[in-house]
Write a protein that holds these residues in place. Sequence first.
Motif, PDB file in Angstrom:
ATOM      1  N   SER A   1       0.848  -1.197   0.000  1.00 11.84           N
ATOM      2  CA  SER A   1       0.000   0.000   0.000  1.00 11.84           C
ATOM      3  C   SER A   1       0.880   1.243   0.000  1.00 11.84           C
ATOM      4  O   SER A   1       2.049   1.193   0.411  1.00 11.84           O
ATOM      5  CB  SER A   1      -0.919   0.022   1.227  1.00 11.84           C
ATOM      6  N   VAL A   2       0.309   2.341  -0.462  1.00 10.73           N
ATOM      7  CA  VAL A   2       1.056   3.602  -0.483  1.00 10.73           C
ATOM      8  C   VAL A   2       1.383   4.045   0.939  1.00 10.73           C
ATOM      9  O   VAL A   2       2.506   4.480   1.227  1.00 10.73           O
ATOM     10  CB  VAL A   2       0.244   4.688  -1.221  1.00 10.73           C
TER      11      VAL A   2
ATOM     12  N   GLU B   1      11.437  -5.161  -8.656  1.00 12.38           N
ATOM     13  CA  GLU B   1      10.386  -4.196  -9.020  1.00 12.38           C
ATOM     14  C   GLU B   1      10.883  -3.223 -10.092  1.00 12.38           C
ATOM     15  O   GLU B   1      10.128  -2.823 -10.981  1.00 12.38           O
ATOM     16  CB  GLU B   1       9.945  -3.404  -7.790  1.00 12.38           C
ATOM     17  N   SER B   2      12.147  -2.844 -10.009  1.00 15.07           N
ATOM     18  CA  SER B   2      12.711  -1.922 -11.001  1.00 15.07           C
ATOM     19  C   SER B   2      12.983  -2.639 -12.318  1.00 15.07           C
ATOM     20  O   SER B   2      12.769  -2.081 -13.395  1.00 15.07           O
ATOM     21  CB  SER B   2      14.010  -1.312 -10.460  1.00 15.07           C
TER      22      SER B   2
ATOM     23  N   GLY C   1       7.155  -6.578  -4.812  1.00 16.01           N
ATOM     24  CA  GLY C   1       5.998  -5.855  -4.317  1.00 16.01           C
ATOM     25  C   GLY C   1       5.255  -5.208  -5.467  1.00 16.01           C
ATOM     26  O   GLY C   1       5.847  -4.492  -6.279  1.00 16.01           O
ATOM     27  N   ASP C   2       3.939  -5.423  -5.551  1.00  9.63           N
ATOM     28  CA  ASP C   2       3.176  -4.920  -6.691  1.00  9.63           C
ATOM     29  C   ASP C   2       3.055  -3.401  -6.664  1.00  9.63           C
ATOM     30  O   ASP C   2       3.132  -2.746  -7.704  1.00  9.63           O
ATOM     31  CB  ASP C   2       1.790  -5.558  -6.696  1.00  9.63           C
ATOM     32  N   THR C   3       2.864  -2.827  -5.484  1.00  9.32           N
ATOM     33  CA  THR C   3       2.723  -1.370  -5.406  1.00  9.32           C
ATOM     34  C   THR C   3       4.023  -0.674  -5.790  1.00  9.32           C
ATOM     35  O   THR C   3       4.017   0.348  -6.480  1.00  9.32           O
ATOM     36  CB  THR C   3       2.298  -0.958  -3.987  1.00  9.32           C
ATOM     37  N   VAL C   4       5.150  -1.225  -5.349  1.00 10.52           N
ATOM     38  CA  VAL C   4       6.445  -0.644  -5.717  1.00 10.52           C
ATOM     39  C   VAL C   4       6.625  -0.689  -7.222  1.00 10.52           C
ATOM     40  O   VAL C   4       7.065   0.287  -7.848  1.00 10.52           O
ATOM     41  CB  VAL C   4       7.603  -1.397  -5.022  1.00 10.52           C
ATOM     42  N   ASN C   5       6.251  -1.815  -7.819  1.00 12.83           N
ATOM     43  CA  ASN C   5       6.375  -1.933  -9.271  1.00 12.83           C
ATOM     44  C   ASN C   5       5.469  -0.941  -9.989  1.00 12.83           C
ATOM     45  O   ASN C   5       5.845  -0.358 -11.016  1.00 12.83           O
ATOM     46  CB  ASN C   5       6.032  -3.362  -9.691  1.00 12.83           C
TER      47      ASN C   5
END
Length: 884
Positions: free
Chosen positions: A445-446, A603-604, A619-623
């Motif tokens: 999450s953000v 993620e990067s 992590g999906d949010t980081v991606n």
Amino acid sequence: MQKVGREIYNDCMPELGPNNDGIPKELKVNNVPLLPEKAGPEADGEKYSIPEDNKDEIPVVEGEVLTPEQYDAEMEAKGKSQKQNEDDKFAPKNGSIDDNKTNSSYNAGMGKESDRTDERATKKPFSAFGEYATRKNEGERERENCNRKVKIASILVKNSAVVGGGMEPQKSQATCKEILGIFNAGYPSVKEMESIEFNSSRSVIQKDLAKNNLDVLGEAGLMALSFMYRDYDMGSGNLPTSGATAEEIDDLFPVELKGIGKHIKEAERKLSEEGKREILQVNKIIDKVSSSLQNLQGPNPDKPELQRIIYSKNRNRLVNIATNMSEDTLLGRYGKLINEVFLKKSNIKDNSHGRGDGNDRVYATYAPPSPDAEDGGGGRRERGISYGPEKKDFVALLMLSNSTDFRRNMPPAWFNEASKEDQDWYEMAAYMADYAETKTAFKDSVKGLEKLWFDDNVRLKLNEAYFLSMYERDGFRWATQRILNDLCDLKPDYVGGPEFLYLKPLGNELKINEKMKTVEGWINDADNYKNEIALVLCKEKAYEGREGDIEEFYKKEINEFKREGDLSDEEAEEVWKEIYGYQDAQIEVGTAWNFLYNVDFIESADFNRELKPLDGVRGDTVNFIFHPEAKVNSKTYTAEDKSAEIEGNAGRLTGKEEVKGGPLVDWYLYQLENNPTFRQEYMEGKHRFFPKRLGISFLDTYVVKLTDGKNVSLAEALRNGKEINKDLYKGRATKWNMYQGQKDLLEGSLGAFKYLTGEVPLDGKDVKGWSDGIRNAVSLLRQQEGKIPSGRIPVLSDPNFYAGILYASFGLDQTDELMTVKMPFSDYKEGLRQMTMKPFIRTSENQELNRPLYRDGPSKFQTSVFDLMYKNYMKRTFNPIFRK
């Protein structure tokens, strides 16, 4: 069915009362006997009588239960002269005997009449009475027999010279007396025990007991000889006694035990083939333990680590048999014998390596911490109190990217034994594992990422001293190089731009330790991947400097271990790992992975959003923050596309997707699904308001200087296994946080992302606050842009990026293909012009950051953003081609 007096008494008196007076406590009141006139027999409605041929031996008890004392009185009244011979049969089955009693009810002769004398009270007679009276039930009798078998076999093994005639006569006689005395029946020899069967003066009970005791003696002898002569004819698959006759076995024993051979052979005959194999297998294990122990205790041990592990593993096998196998089986009884005569004498202490059978580990006692020990200034951090995981648990948790529960002020004992350099390394490994678990908890999450990246009590801290302790570790550097080369390539986002990490094609096959999987398969099975890589690293270290195929060296040594240690494939591999420090390789690989995970390398590198979210991996949010456009691209599939490409990008997004795209993403998704013309143009690369890259990993942005003087990204240095110039770091404070620049970049990326996803709406109430927020976010990105080797962040000079921020902040109606922003201005064109003149909208080359408005009007770049938004609006308004 007929019952005799002896059986009636046993039925009614299952347990002796106090003082061993023969009266069951159930038949007493205040310890005074209370006997019924009519006892159990009549209650059953049966008539009890005695067989005619036994009337002279056993009295008939018709309905009345007599105690031994009552029976004595009755016998005297009847003038019976052989009551001593009958007493042994008449005693209660449940109870115990006081050998000091002089009453004839408690003593019996050896098959002949004898007077009651003090001599009989002190000298234990040859009688079955003492033997029989201690039996409460068949189960207890069997347990007692098991114990006797082990005890007799143990006496024979411990006095092995009694077998073969090597013991002096006096000691031999004492040993035989001890063995036969186990039965508590006064047997003088085996021959006398055998003669009881043919003695007409003996009762049935005496004969049965003698036969049972001969069986006990036979099995005990079989176990003893199986152990003592285990080296004889081992390869034939037969027990040592198999090739000998009963007479040949008898020749081994002294005169008191002559005749045992027949009973040993009988015990062998009763033993199943499986039972024989089990005994032989145990004997092989014993030989392995003995051989290893002899080697270890010699002056120059051969392969001491291997011998130590062979010893430990095989000894543990014996311990398991001795403690876990039921004594109801011969193998269980043999295990008890092995424990008595072998295991208790085959212990080794191993304080230097901490290996052995697991219970022999002895740790040194350390002094209390010195005043400077807390920060490591006093050298090795030694503690009087130890807390924390054992090393194997520390490794297991670290490899799973979980917190290790390591406490620096109370480290575990194995940590205190390490060198100062290794202690620093273990602390860094523990920190990386702890942070990896924290990232997994906050990555979805953000709000979680804001805490993870910016909270001083949580965010990653990477000072240069600890970073060097990792980078200078050969195993860590090897592991990061291997991981990055297995999974990633280096390539630019655009022609001539800086090179960043990109995932290799997920379908590429990758072979590790003879195991083949795709790149995607290894990533999704990351735990197994790390263990396999650790094994490769361990092999590299084990055979460093050797010319030839490392895998062949490994297989050859595994086969040697299997042969020398009689080990299975799995056991041989465990031995190999123990010898060559597999746990240390796991720590190096696990820490390398955790470091890469913590700095968001997957993620990067997952530029096209191909992987599914996975704890400890991605992590999906980081991606989403790093590659916003990829999320929109993953939604560009029609129903036909989805059915045909369900395993494509959209099909992989099966994890948590808690972060929504906001009004701009909603508009995209609606138009892509409902407006074929817009969809076609989008697929051609037009109308892209979300950037392809908004965030970059620490590996791609941090610059190091190599020993050859070249400046490269940390990703390039690690991927190529380069050494860095350590002199650059020696003059800096050890608390300098190398990650500070990355923190600023992440803050800028997340800030801009929140604007792009509409989390900071512009409703006309606080235009200044809105403007300051996005200006600060973009400024942080721009500050880090200059630090990236040989390149820029393209998004900062892309008009679409700024237009996307305005669209998302103002808001859009997803059904409006005109893309009309919801502005609080009466004049749409003028309102749009004012918003595009905000100072955050500028290219990287424009340095007029602090100028609120340009005196000469908007810059060319601001104009380009205005034209993009207004002209597209006008184009859609007057061009019906955009209509469905």
